[in-house]
Enzyme design. Structure first.
Site: not given
Length: 281
Positions: A88, A184-185
């Protein structure tokens, strides 16, 4: 105007026509990357030094490949991170999460605060905390092997301790000892897939984006992990979508052992992350 600046102007128009959100910045950043200079030094590149590979990079960005995948780097607070397919790409809005976390840790009367970053991805949050809170002890957890490879590169030589594992079962050896849990899932609802920007939907790993029908499945699991890990009085900070501001604090209820659950805005004044304190028995 030299040749490169003229080409940057043309590239800006091409990227704008393709729907790229920041066409001028991206056109300049690609030019700087290809020519090995800083953005502010583009005017120093002579016509003879113009590299035709610039148009290859522009074409990739025009097709909505992330800028950071083309350059192989992402900037986050004071860091330059290695990123690419399989991890990510950290976003600017997460910098607000880290800023709050740093202030919270500094306000604690703890000499060497113990911090856990769940779903660390590239390691951006963990590394920023280790750098900006010099005496902190930081553990970072990531499930994806591909993402972990990038995290290893980024945290090499730092105090961050990486763990390959599931955020929902991570680090039982630290139960009841942690001062701060940060995450920050994934939080995008599966029903929102078609509305996600192409840069994320087509290039970021699905594991880092989507989490159940309402997007809150992983956050619900992290709530239990955070409660298990934190000492009484320890705090959790967790990023969420700006449309979930009215929902996430309600996951951290008094009945589940929390106090002071609240939402916080990002720099655009949109609800972006929630915090809570583990209640003292």
């Amino acid at each position: 105007m030299n040749l490169l600046l003229a080409e940057v102007a043309q590239a800006t128009q091409r990227l704008a026509d393709a729907g790229v959100p920041s066409p001028r910045f991206d056109a300049e950043e690609l030019a700087a990357f290809v020519h090995g200079v800083k953005r502010g030094e583009l005017h120093h590149v002579t016509d003879a030094d113009f590299d035709a590979r610039y148009w290859e990079a522009v074409a990739r960005r025009e097709a909505r490949e992330p800028l950071q995948h083309i350059t192989g780097r992402a900037f986050f607070r004071y860091l330059e991170l290695a990123v690419g397919p399989g991890v990510f790409v950290p976003r600017p809005e997460t910098e607000s999460v880290v800023g709050w976390a740093i202030d919270a840790v500094r306000a604690m009367d703890v000499v060497e605060p113990l911090i856990v970053d769940l779903c660390t991805g590239s390691g951006a949050i963990a590394l920023a905390l280790a750098q900006e809170v010099p005496r902190s002890r930081v553990h970072a957890v990531e499930l994806s092997e591909q993402a972990l490879d990038y995290a290893r590169k980024n945290v090499e030589g730092s105090r961050v301790v990486l763990h390959h594992g599931d955020a929902l079962t991570a680090l039982p050896e630290l139960d009841g000892q942690v001062d701060l849990v940060v995450s920050n899932p994934p939080y995008i609802p599966l029903t929102e897939w078609e509305y996600v920007a192409p840069e994320a939907r087509d290039h970021d790993p699905e594991l880092a984006l989507f989490s159940g029908q309402d997007g809150l499945d992983t956050i619900r699991g992290i709530e239990r992990t955070a409660h298990r890990l934190l000492r009484p009085g320890g705090v959790v900070v967790i990023e969420h979508a700006d449309t979930q501001g009215g929902q996430v604090p309600w996951i951290f209820t008094e009945e589940r052992g929390w106090a002071d659950a609240a939402d916080h805005p990002d720099l655009n004044n949109r609800p972006r992350f929630a915090t809570a304190r583990r209640a003292t028995p």
